[in-house]
Design a protein around this motif. Sequence first.
Motif, mmCIF file in Angstrom:
data_model
loop_
_atom_site.group_PDB
_atom_site.id
_atom_site.type_symbol
_atom_site.label_atom_id
_atom_site.label_comp_id
_atom_site.label_asym_id
_atom_site.label_seq_id
_atom_site.Cartn_x
_atom_site.Cartn_y
_atom_site.Cartn_z
ATOM 1 N N LEU A 79 -65.924 59.031 -39.483
ATOM 2 C CA LEU A 79 -64.600 58.897 -40.103
ATOM 3 C C LEU A 79 -64.155 57.439 -40.150
ATOM 4 O O LEU A 79 -63.471 57.027 -41.085
ATOM 5 C CB LEU A 79 -63.568 59.739 -39.349
ATOM 6 C CG LEU A 79 -63.688 61.250 -39.546
ATOM 7 C CD1 LEU A 79 -62.698 61.978 -38.635
ATOM 8 C CD2 LEU A 79 -63.460 61.626 -40.992
ATOM 9 N N ALA A 80 -64.569 56.654 -39.161
ATOM 10 C CA ALA A 80 -64.226 55.228 -39.167
ATOM 11 C C ALA A 80 -64.856 54.535 -40.363
ATOM 12 O O ALA A 80 -64.240 53.673 -40.996
ATOM 13 C CB ALA A 80 -64.694 54.566 -37.866
ATOM 14 N N LYS A 82 -65.691 56.057 -43.203
ATOM 15 C CA LYS A 82 -64.991 56.582 -44.372
ATOM 16 C C LYS A 82 -63.653 55.863 -44.583
ATOM 17 O O LYS A 82 -63.318 55.495 -45.711
ATOM 18 C CB LYS A 82 -64.756 58.085 -44.210
ATOM 19 C CG LYS A 82 -64.083 58.717 -45.398
ATOM 20 C CD LYS A 82 -63.874 60.203 -45.192
ATOM 21 C CE LYS A 82 -63.164 60.787 -46.382
ATOM 22 N NZ LYS A 82 -62.856 62.193 -46.219
ATOM 23 N N GLN A 83 -62.922 55.645 -43.501
ATOM 24 C CA GLN A 83 -61.639 54.963 -43.613
ATOM 25 C C GLN A 83 -61.820 53.511 -44.048
ATOM 26 O O GLN A 83 -61.044 52.998 -44.846
ATOM 27 C CB GLN A 83 -60.895 55.033 -42.282
ATOM 28 C CG GLN A 83 -60.432 56.429 -41.946
ATOM 29 C CD GLN A 83 -59.955 56.569 -40.516
ATOM 30 O OE1 GLN A 83 -60.150 55.696 -39.688
ATOM 31 N NE2 GLN A 83 -59.338 57.706 -40.219
ATOM 32 N N TRP A 84 -62.842 52.865 -43.548
ATOM 33 C CA TRP A 84 -63.116 51.476 -43.920
ATOM 34 C C TRP A 84 -63.473 51.396 -45.399
ATOM 35 O O TRP A 84 -63.002 50.528 -46.124
ATOM 36 C CB TRP A 84 -64.239 50.916 -43.049
ATOM 37 C CG TRP A 84 -64.531 49.486 -43.289
ATOM 38 C CD1 TRP A 84 -63.836 48.409 -42.817
ATOM 39 C CD2 TRP A 84 -65.602 48.949 -44.080
ATOM 40 N NE1 TRP A 84 -64.414 47.240 -43.256
ATOM 41 C CE2 TRP A 84 -65.501 47.543 -44.036
ATOM 42 C CE3 TRP A 84 -66.635 49.521 -44.803
ATOM 43 C CZ2 TRP A 84 -66.388 46.715 -44.689
ATOM 44 C CZ3 TRP A 84 -67.527 48.689 -45.459
ATOM 45 C CH2 TRP A 84 -67.387 47.305 -45.403
ATOM 46 N N ALA A 86 -62.615 53.490 -47.707
ATOM 47 C CA ALA A 86 -61.489 53.919 -48.541
ATOM 48 C C ALA A 86 -60.738 52.721 -49.105
ATOM 49 O O ALA A 86 -60.254 52.766 -50.239
ATOM 50 C CB ALA A 86 -60.558 54.824 -47.748
ATOM 51 N N TYR A 87 -60.630 51.660 -48.343
ATOM 52 C CA TYR A 87 -59.949 50.459 -48.823
ATOM 53 C C TYR A 87 -60.653 49.896 -50.055
ATOM 54 O O TYR A 87 -60.014 49.491 -51.029
ATOM 55 C CB TYR A 87 -59.901 49.406 -47.713
ATOM 56 C CG TYR A 87 -59.392 48.061 -48.196
ATOM 57 C CD1 TYR A 87 -58.034 47.841 -48.356
ATOM 58 C CD2 TYR A 87 -60.274 47.035 -48.514
ATOM 59 C CE1 TYR A 87 -57.563 46.619 -48.811
ATOM 60 C CE2 TYR A 87 -59.811 45.811 -48.966
ATOM 61 C CZ TYR A 87 -58.465 45.603 -49.115
ATOM 62 O OH TYR A 87 -58.013 44.405 -49.571
#
Length: 126
Positions: A79-80, A82-84, A86-87
């Motif tokens: 998830l980390a 994926k979040q990175w 996403a930006y």
Amino acid sequence: MAAAPSRHDVFQAIADPTRRQLLKLLGDQELPVTVISGHFPMSRTAVSKHLRILAEAGLVKGRKVGRETRYRLDPEPLLAVKQWLAYYERFWENKLAMLKHYVESGETDGAEPVATRTAVQPTKQE
């Protein structure tokens, strides 16, 4: 001098192509290292080292079954990533939107459409 961290983070762990293949292999099934190592052209010891790095990053979990350890994927740390990502997704979406607009509008700025251009053939050198 600062000591190097003993644990690997998710980004370090997935940086290696072999470890990414290990994650894919373990995505749907729990496997012992003997079976896992059969999928790679390296020693069981080398596979175990890759699994240790993945385990330090929290990406795989091992459990003892008899004398062997079986490994499975734990996708939560991804998830980390994926979040990175996403930006940066906004940049890809912007480029795709611009390409869609360009293709649908037929704008060519006076240039010949790509589909009708003829390829330049290299000259034969003697």
